[in-house]
Design a protein around this motif. Structure first.
Motif, PDB file in Angstrom:
ATOM      1  N   THR A 172       0.832  -1.205   0.000  1.00 31.62           N
ATOM      2  CA  THR A 172       0.000   0.000   0.000  1.00 31.62           C
ATOM      3  C   THR A 172       0.867   1.257   0.000  1.00 31.62           C
ATOM      4  O   THR A 172       1.955   1.274   0.569  1.00 31.62           O
ATOM      5  N   VAL A 173       0.342   2.277  -0.663  1.00 33.24           N
ATOM      6  CA  VAL A 173       0.932   3.609  -0.572  1.00 33.24           C
ATOM      7  C   VAL A 173      -0.183   4.515  -0.114  1.00 33.24           C
ATOM      8  O   VAL A 173      -1.304   4.436  -0.620  1.00 33.24           O
ATOM      9  N   CYS A 355       4.851  -0.496  -5.211  1.00 28.49           N
ATOM     10  CA  CYS A 355       4.505   0.695  -4.433  1.00 28.49           C
ATOM     11  C   CYS A 355       5.649   1.696  -4.386  1.00 28.49           C
ATOM     12  O   CYS A 355       5.460   2.884  -4.643  1.00 28.49           O
ATOM     13  N   ASP A 379      -1.671  -2.769  -4.006  1.00 27.73           N
ATOM     14  CA  ASP A 379      -1.087  -3.766  -4.904  1.00 27.73           C
ATOM     15  C   ASP A 379      -1.311  -5.156  -4.278  1.00 27.73           C
ATOM     16  O   ASP A 379      -0.751  -5.462  -3.242  1.00 27.73           O
TER      17      ASP A 379
END
Lengths: 578, 102
Positions: A172-173, A355, A379
């Motif tokens: 994750t971002v 990411c 993702d």
């Protein structure tokens, strides 16, 4: 008491002048206005006293020995913390434009040119004090807002997103434009081992956008845990947010179920940029465009709303993004846009970290331009989501401390419960959560019921699909076949107006545990469970089969499993120890 | 960034033109443009031909306008969005909620 009170309430003024006479006159006038006064004789002295006493107002002469007024003003303004405005007024004999400009440039908040009457002086002080009061009021409000936002941010990241499932595998971002982000990322485990993921973007940023986050997360988790389908979850969340939020607040979101054992994803994009499926070579296999207005805009989902089923390979990745990424801008006001994004993802897949690569690419594109919107990316790998549930430990006579066979025979159950679904209700009602709720209500909410839920789900789906709907598992032989199977299932469900599935539960308590008998009957033509699943295809690089896996699992979880009446009736017994 | 309103055809049609960036800073101005409009059963045209960019709070403001229109039986028409703005409307699937004339 009053004296001390007055002392504390009095504002403190610093008068800076090398002429003692001038200083005395100003001090006297300020005292009349209710100030306490300290004085300094040159710029340096003024700075030191400013630091020591933190006055509320500074009156500054310009021409002084050691350090002049301008330099002192600059030092003071550089030093002061910006939480409070300490107004600084220059007192000068020079009535020129340049004196005025230099005063303001040095950080002065006003200028008084001699000679002035006492009335003018007092009026000037009052007006400057008024501005300073407004400034501190503004600062206070701003601080309150910051504190609130910090609490909300803590709630969001600490309470909501910390409970996400599978974060070691889902990349994750999340970069918030304001302290608090309107973007939300949720993931939760389904009872059958699939994983549900949501990337959402509430309207706007900051605290205002957070109102819906808590109920959203609660509903998403609870319904996923109880085995509701993705569309059922979305329908419920939409109703909830529509009722909860004002008309101009809504949630653009993509919902996805990743099913490793079906090699499929189920996905609905409501108001976000295209979601992607990338292959491990970095090719774009699918783009899933928005097909519904954002969640919470319409009172019920539009009637033709469909969750797309997409066949995926185990090495594929699902990438979800919010518009903050593609709409990020650089100094030339160009948008980052989709092409750059896709290239960055491909490079990221190659380097093994999508990411980090996308984030680095966006940052180098924007070159320090202030971020206008929240940036969010998820993702998800398509493999490795099977059998995450804890299998119930083997239970037998020795664990339960009694002879099961003798206790079981001939005794009636202490409770039984039946649910019959017929015709259309088979297409519209998911009985599993209803059955589970019933069990929770009578026997309490226990971890091990997850195993029972799996048994119920697998057996019910078999009875409905292969019994009532007469679908053949042959369709599922190839990986692409799964979405075809799903389409066929959907169309048969749509025209279903007869048939039934009957679920019966019988509960037998034991001294230190219990046994639950599940009997499911259906109206179909029967099916041979052995024949149906004999063609199980072993996939290369995998010990999984594409279908029939459900039955294998039930066999592992249940104490016994038997089919009767040419497959129209199935009976499973589930045993557990306290 | 401005909001202009124009009454046309003997006050029977209200046009709202948003010039420049359509975002939260226009919240009050945008609302003021229609909130006192008394015409019933007539069109409110939101002219986006001069709008360069739109964010999600603008979508929210359009939904508020729609809510007002639904209440007062006004048909809401969104007119001439540029490519960027249309893309945003498309992602939000607003053509399924309102009339959009390209």
């Amino acid at each position: 008491m009053t004296a001390v009170g007055t002392m504390l309430d009095n504002k403190l003024a610093l008068v800076v002048d090398d002429s003692i006479t001038q200083s005395r006159v100003l001090s006297h006038l300020l005292t009349e206005e209710g100030y306490q006064v300290i004085s300094a004789v040159n710029g340096l002295d003024a700075f030191e006293k400013y630091v020591k006493y933190q006055p509320d107002l500074v009156l500054m002469d310009i021409n002084m020995p050691v350090m002049n007024g301008y330099d002192a003003a600059r030092k003071i303004k550089n030093h002061s913390n910006h939480d409070a405005l300490c107004p600084l007024v220059f007192i000068t004999n020079e009535s020129t434009d340049s004196a005025y400009i230099k005063s303001i440039e040095a950080g002065g908040d006003g200028i008084l040119v001699r000679p002035f009457s006492h009335q003018v002086f007092k009026a000037k002080i009052k007006s400057i004090q008024r501005i300073s009061d407004l400034y501190s009021q503004l600062k206070r409000l701003q601080q309150e807002q910051d504190t609130d936002a910090k609490i909300a941010e803590k709630l969001m990241s600490g309470v909501i997103e910390a409970r996400n499932f599978g974060l070691d595998r889902i990349g994750t971002v999340k970069k918030a434009a304001a302290l608090f982000s309107g973007d939300i990322q949720l993931s939760a485990l389904c009872p059958n081992g699939d994983v549900n993921v949501l990337l959402g973007d509430f309207t706007g940023h900051g605290l205002r956008s957070s109102i819906g986050a808590l109920p959203l997360a609660e509903t998403f988790r609870a319904m996923t845990g109880k085995g509701f389908s993705l569309l059922e979850i979305i329908t419920q969340i939409n109703t909830q947010l529509f009722n909860l939020l004002p008309a101009d607040l809504f949630l653009a979101a993509t919902f996805v179920t990743v099913s490793s054992h079906e090699e499929s994803i189920y996905i609905l994009n409501a108001g976000l940029p295209d979601a992607y499926v990338f292959s491990e070579e970095g090719a774009i296999k699918h783009k899933i465009a928005s097909s519904h207005p954002p969640i919470g805009v319409v009172s019920t989902l539009l009637s033709d709303t469909q969750v797309s089923v997409v066949s995926v390979h185990s090495s594929d990745r699902v990438i979800l993004l919010s518009d903050g990424i593609v709409e990020a801008r650089n100094k030339l006001d160009q948008m980052y846009d989709y092409q750059r994004f896709e290239r960055a993802v491909i490079k990221g897949i190659d380097r093994g970290d999508v990411c980090r690569n996308v984030l680095a690419s966006v940052e180098s594109f924007c070159q320090g331009m202030e971020q206008e919107d929240d940036i969010s990316l998820v993702d998800i790998p398509c493999d490795g989501w099977q059998q995450n549930y804890a299998l119930a430990s083997q239970v037998d006579d020795s664990v339960l401390g009694e002879n099961l066979t003798s206790i079981y025979r001939g005794l009636p159950p202490v409770w039984e419960w039946r649910l019959s679904l017929t015709g259309k209700s088979l297409a519209t009602v998911n009985p599993i959560p209803i059955v589970m709720n019933q069990i929770y209500a009578i026997e309490g909410d226990k971890e091990h019921w997850l195993s029972l839920q799996t048994i119920l789900t697998e057996l019910f789906v078999n009875s409905l699909d292969h019994g009532v709907l007469g679908l053949s598992s042959d369709l599922k032989v190839s990986p692409e076949g799964f979405s075809e199977y799903y389409r066929e299932r959907k169309s048969r469900l749509k025209c279903l107006d007869s048939g039934f599935v009957d679920i019966l539960l019988e509960y037998y308590p034991l001294t230190s545990g219990g046994r639950l008998k599940v009997i499911i009957k259906d109206s179909g033509n029967g099916f041979d469970v052995v024949e149906l699943f004999k063609n199980n295809v072993e996939l290369p690089d995998s010990d999984m089969t594409l279908y029939g896996r459900g039955i294998e699992l039930v066999e592992q979880l249940a104490e016994s499993l038997e089919y009767f009446d040419d497959g129209r009736t199935v009976e499973a017994s589930y045993l557990w120890a306290k | 960034m401005t909001v202009k309103k124009m009454l046309e055809n003997d006050d029977s049609k209200l046009s709202i033109v948003v010039d420049g960036k359509f975002d939260f800073s226009l919240y009050q101005n945008f609302r003021d443009a229609y909130i006192d409009f008394q015409g019933r059963n007539v069109d409110i045209v939101l002219d986006l031909s001069k709008t360069t960019y739109m964010d999600s709070s603008a979508l929210g403001m359009i939904l508020l306008l729609k809510e007002y229109g639904d209440k007062n039986s006004n048909r809401i028409v969104i007119k001439s969005p540029n490519e960027t703005v249309n893309k945003i409307l498309e992602i939000a699937q607003f053509h399924r909620l309102l009339t959009i004339e390209i």
